[in-house]
Write an enzyme that holds these catalytic residues in place. Sequence first.
Site, PDB file in Angstrom:
ATOM      1  N   GLU A  15      37.449 -12.634  19.608  1.00 20.20           N
ATOM      2  CA  GLU A  15      38.767 -12.792  19.006  1.00 20.20           C
ATOM      3  C   GLU A  15      39.700 -11.690  19.480  1.00 20.20           C
ATOM      4  OE1 GLU A  15      37.802 -13.124  14.860  1.00 20.20           O
ATOM      5  OE2 GLU A  15      37.687 -15.296  15.031  1.00 20.20           O
ATOM      6  N   CYS A  64      28.459  -6.763  18.554  1.00 23.60           N
ATOM      7  CA  CYS A  64      28.364  -5.313  18.724  1.00 23.60           C
ATOM      8  C   CYS A  64      26.980  -4.849  18.266  1.00 23.60           C
ATOM      9  CB  CYS A  64      29.433  -4.605  17.900  1.00 23.60           C
ATOM     10  SG  CYS A  64      29.508  -2.829  18.206  1.00 23.60           S
ATOM     11  N   CYS A  68      27.683  -0.716  12.324  1.00 21.59           N
ATOM     12  CA  CYS A  68      28.353  -0.031  11.216  1.00 21.59           C
ATOM     13  C   CYS A  68      28.243  -0.901   9.960  1.00 21.59           C
ATOM     14  CB  CYS A  68      29.816   0.224  11.560  1.00 21.59           C
ATOM     15  SG  CYS A  68      30.008   1.220  13.050  1.00 21.59           S
ATOM     16  N   CYS A  71      31.164  -3.369   8.742  1.00 20.70           N
ATOM     17  CA  CYS A  71      31.835  -4.160   9.777  1.00 20.70           C
ATOM     18  C   CYS A  71      31.214  -5.543   9.917  1.00 20.70           C
ATOM     19  CB  CYS A  71      31.755  -3.420  11.106  1.00 20.70           C
ATOM     20  SG  CYS A  71      32.433  -4.357  12.483  1.00 20.70           S
ATOM     21  N   GLY A 115      33.186  -5.120  19.410  1.00 23.88           N
ATOM     22  CA  GLY A 115      32.435  -4.354  20.402  1.00 23.88           C
ATOM     23  C   GLY A 115      32.782  -2.881  20.447  1.00 23.88           C
ATOM     24  N   GLU A 116      31.897  -2.133  21.089  1.00 23.04           N
ATOM     25  CA  GLU A 116      32.076  -0.698  21.351  1.00 23.04           C
ATOM     26  C   GLU A 116      32.440  -0.559  22.824  1.00 23.04           C
ATOM     27  OE1 GLU A 116      32.636   2.562  22.091  1.00 23.04           O
ATOM     28  OE2 GLU A 116      31.757   2.977  20.119  1.00 23.04           O
ATOM     29  N   LEU A 169      35.575   7.597  12.516  1.00 25.50           N
ATOM     30  CA  LEU A 169      34.843   8.674  11.838  1.00 25.50           C
ATOM     31  C   LEU A 169      34.148   8.176  10.564  1.00 25.50           C
ATOM     32  CD1 LEU A 169      34.507  11.648  12.586  1.00 25.50           C
ATOM     33  CD2 LEU A 169      36.245  12.185  10.887  1.00 25.50           C
ATOM     34  N   ASN A 170      34.955   7.773   9.606  1.00 24.39           N
ATOM     35  CA  ASN A 170      34.474   7.015   8.436  1.00 24.39           C
ATOM     36  C   ASN A 170      33.627   7.761   7.418  1.00 24.39           C
ATOM     37  OD1 ASN A 170      35.787   4.774   9.528  1.00 24.39           O
ATOM     38  ND2 ASN A 170      34.045   4.405  10.858  1.00 24.39           N
ATOM     39  N   ASN A 244      38.463  -3.771   4.464  1.00 29.38           N
ATOM     40  CA  ASN A 244      38.717  -5.197   4.368  1.00 29.38           C
ATOM     41  C   ASN A 244      37.404  -5.859   3.968  1.00 29.38           C
ATOM     42  OD1 ASN A 244      41.465  -5.091   5.420  1.00 29.38           O
ATOM     43  ND2 ASN A 244      40.487  -4.470   7.328  1.00 29.38           N
ATOM     44  N   CYS A 287      41.009  -5.297  10.436  1.00 23.79           N
ATOM     45  CA  CYS A 287      40.088  -4.337  11.036  1.00 23.79           C
ATOM     46  C   CYS A 287      38.669  -4.520  10.489  1.00 23.79           C
ATOM     47  CB  CYS A 287      40.575  -2.933  10.733  1.00 23.79           C
ATOM     48  SG  CYS A 287      39.540  -1.665  11.439  1.00 23.79           S
TER      49      CYS A 287
HETATM   50  S1  SF4 Z   1      32.794  -3.343  16.239  1.00 23.87           S
HETATM   51 FE1  SF4 Z   1      33.293  -1.158  15.851  1.00 23.87          FE
HETATM   52  S2  SF4 Z   1      33.119  -0.931  13.614  1.00 23.87           S
HETATM   53 FE2  SF4 Z   1      32.060  -2.856  14.174  1.00 23.87          FE
HETATM   54  S3  SF4 Z   1      29.870  -2.301  14.442  1.00 23.87           S
HETATM   55 FE3  SF4 Z   1      30.874  -2.156  16.467  1.00 23.87          FE
HETATM   56  S4  SF4 Z   1      31.511  -0.004  16.645  1.00 23.87           S
HETATM   57 FE4  SF4 Z   1      31.086  -0.376  14.469  1.00 23.87          FE
END
Ligand code: SF4
Length: 302
Positions: A15, A64, A68, A71, A115-116, A169-170, A244, A287
């Site tokens: 997306e 990904c 996290c 996410c 994705g990273e 960071l989070n 979110n 996000c």
């Molecule tokens: S897309 Fe970003 S926030 Fe989601 S798992 Fe991957 S690195 Fe983490």
Amino acid sequence: MNVPQLPIAEQASVETVWMPEGDGGDEGDSSQASEAPTPATVNAGVAGDSPRRATICLSSQAGCAVNCAFCMTALLGLQRNLSAGEIVGQVLLVLAEHGVEAERERINLVFMGQGEPFLNYDNFMQAVRLLVQGVGIAESRMTVSTSGILPRLADFAREPVRPKLAISLNCSNDEGRSRVMPINRKWNLASLLDAARKFPLRPRERITFEYVLLGGENDSAGNARELVELLRGLRAKVNLIALNAGPGIAFCTPAEEQVLAFQRVLVRGGIPAFIRRPRGRDIYAACGQLKRASEVEVASPG
Ligand code: SF4
């Protein structure tokens, strides 16, 4: 007729999010934006007008692997890397749908979708070069967000042409960050902040630290004070994002007053802090929510 079947990984979709008037005052990272986004996938989109400025949020991988805990993309796991052409193609598709000429309009790009990017580093950087040289979008209008893949951060610091840097960071301490971002067990806060302090910034450039506020998990005044100490002396700013909430995510959205109180502690501590307004929650395009609704239904428990 015999229709050849693609392997599952080849069928993955990603997306891309188009945010008209997307940066609203803090170029390139959409921190102050106020408009609702229009979702676009590689298969669909809506033709529209030609705004003078907009931000496009790009995916660098399908799914990904970083996992996290807040996410929804993480629920997909990693499906595959996108090629440089597929990353650039997201931009070209969205620009064409909206009748926008990148060289004439103020288009910002954020690599903050699925994705990273630093785990697909070569394709990501090749896409950056293509976007600068072939599409005409200046690198100063691009921001990449990483969860903190330190070897690639060192490579990125040496790139002659590169987007601005954002670090996801989070949390303000290792115990909490390892809970919400397992990658912290490999590269902890001390090593991440050390790399950030050594990162060569251009004149007037700052590192953006993104902090998703999770109700009752990382949003206390104590967390905010720890964050002030962590970032002291860095040329940095913080983007605060109230979670979110979505299916399959175990955290809740903090109260607005909690978000404002967190911001106040940072600002009083001398750290510029901005609250990113939620855009697109209703369509799961905000996000940490970039995951097709159909996949959410399949992947989410219950
Ligand atoms: S897309 Fe970003 S926030 Fe989601 S798992 Fe991957 S690195 Fe983490």
